[in-house]
Design a protein around this motif. Structure first.
Motif, short mmCIF file in Angstrom:
data_model
loop_
_atom_site.label_atom_id
_atom_site.label_comp_id
_atom_site.label_asym_id
_atom_site.label_seq_id
_atom_site.Cartn_x
_atom_site.Cartn_y
_atom_site.Cartn_z
N ASP A 168 0.88 -0.99 0.26
CA ASP A 168 0.09 0.16 0.23
C ASP A 168 1.24 1.09 -0.22
N PRO A 169 0.56 1.92 -0.76
CA PRO A 169 1.24 3.93 -0.74
C PRO A 169 1.59 4.52 0.77
N TYR A 170 0.78 4.06 1.95
CA TYR A 170 1.55 4.22 3.25
C TYR A 170 2.65 3.71 3.31
N MET A 171 2.94 2.92 2.91
CA MET A 171 3.98 2.60 3.44
C MET A 171 5.32 3.18 3.34
N ARG A 172 5.18 3.60 1.89
CA ARG A 172 6.49 4.22 2.00
C ARG A 172 6.80 5.51 2.66
N GLY A 173 5.76 6.03 3.01
CA GLY A 173 6.19 6.98 4.74
C GLY A 173 6.72 6.15 5.76
N ARG A 174 6.08 4.81 6.03
CA ARG A 174 7.14 4.61 6.97
C ARG A 174 8.30 4.13 6.57
N MET A 175 8.36 4.49 5.58
CA MET A 175 10.21 3.86 5.23
C MET A 175 11.38 5.33 5.42
#
Length: 337
Positions: A46-53
């Motif tokens: 999911d796209p939100y995973m990029r923020g968690r990186m």
């Protein structure tokens, strides 16, 4: 027994690449009382995973470098030491990305798939479906005769959000990036009109598709696409802000600066509200009932883009940012038994 696990190797600066991810071998383990041994069937990216990186402040803790990634997973119970689950049950939960899990029985829930693939629990009956429902129905509140615009309309959230607005009697316009996606949302999902942003002049396309202005804008994208929306907002328009994928991969020191929206919000007295699906936990039962019934009777349609193999997770994740997927992007890890 050894299994593969996907870890965050280093934090990306801009778009993630092969250095961002690493596969490692770890032990599977054995379940004890109250625990389950699960085999991973599907993994959600999911796209939100990029923020968690990244390690900046956010509504959710960042991934740790050297530790496994995690997200939505659908699994099958291989061995049960719990009186709540039986061998063979299909379950879903927020789990680390690996091929097997040993978890407490309160970390997962059984899946009702209505005769569909178990992956439905990661799409329209999972986080994307809930996000579409609460953003559209609790914040957007579309009414019969109004005009609703959905950006990222062929994605996992957008495809459901637009259909929910249609069910409410609104005219629905989707913004997409290809002719294939345009055909999908109009011919399959029943959207009334479409804007293809790669064809250029989004503002002109949008104005032609929305001659009566915009009453609800379901925001998934941000950037220049959203800049074209603000001047068309009607009085008391509602803008549920789900995501802004156009800015997720900016490099360090780079900023997403576009049209100044304040004058349009004041003029239209619009409601602009960011949200995450966890804000609505008290209403999950309501959403599951509405979505489940509509999916079971075929009223809500959806698409999945599925790639095979645990090693495909990084590429599937990166595909989200190049617009390769239609509907929910998933990785199939194994077949059910």
């Amino acid at each position: 027994m050894k299994q593969k696990q996907l870890i965050l190797n280093e934090r990306p600066n801009g778009l993630p690449d092969e250095r961002t991810f690493q596969f490692e071998d770890v032990e599977v383990g054995n379940p004890e009382a109250g625990e389950l041994l699960l085999k991973t069937l599907f993994v959600s990216v999911d796209p939100y995973m990029r923020g968690r990186m990244s390690d900046g402040p956010s509504y959710i803790e960042p991934f740790e470098v050297g530790k496994p990634l995690n997200g939505g997973v659908v699994s099958q119970v291989i061995e049960s030491k719990s009186d709540q689950f039986d061998k063979g049950d299909i379950v879903t939960g927020h789990l680390v990305f690996q091929e097997y899990h040993v978890v407490s029985d309160n970390h997962v829930r059984k899946v009702q798939t209505f005769g569909l693939r178990p992956s439905v629990a990661l799409g329209p009956l999972g986080m994307p479906g809930l996000t579409a429902y609460f953003g559209m129905m609790h914040i957007g509140e579309p009414k019969a005769g109004e005009t609703v615009v959905v950006s990222g309309a062929a994605g996992a959230v957008g495809q459901i959000a637009g259909q929910l607005a249609k069910r409410a009697g609104a005219k629905v316009v989707g913004i997409v990036g290809s002719k294939e996606k345009a055909r999908y949302i109009t011919e399959i999902l029943g959207f009334d009109d479409v804007v293809e942003y790669k064809e250029g002049n989004v503002a002109k396309q949008l104005a032609e598709a929305c001659p009566d202005g915009i009453d609800v804008y379901y925001e998934n994208v941000g950037g220049e696409i959203s800049d074209a929306v603000w001047p068309l907002l009607n009085t008391f328009a509602r803008v549920p802000v789900c995501g802004a994928i156009s800015s997720y991969n900016l490099e360090e020191g780079e900023y997403d600066i576009g049209l100044r929206v304040q004058q349009y919000l004041i003029k239209s007295r619009a409601k602009l509200q960011g949200f995450i699906v966890g804000d609505f936990q008290a209403d999950y039962k309501e959403a599951y009932e509405v979505l489940g019934k509509a999916i079971a009777n075929g009223e809500l349609k959806f698409e999945e883009t599925i790639v095979d193999g645990f090693y495909a997770i990084p590429d599937a994740f990166l595909g989200l940012f190049s617009g390769e997927n239609i509907g929910k992007q998933l990785v199939k890890v194994a077949d059910s038994e």
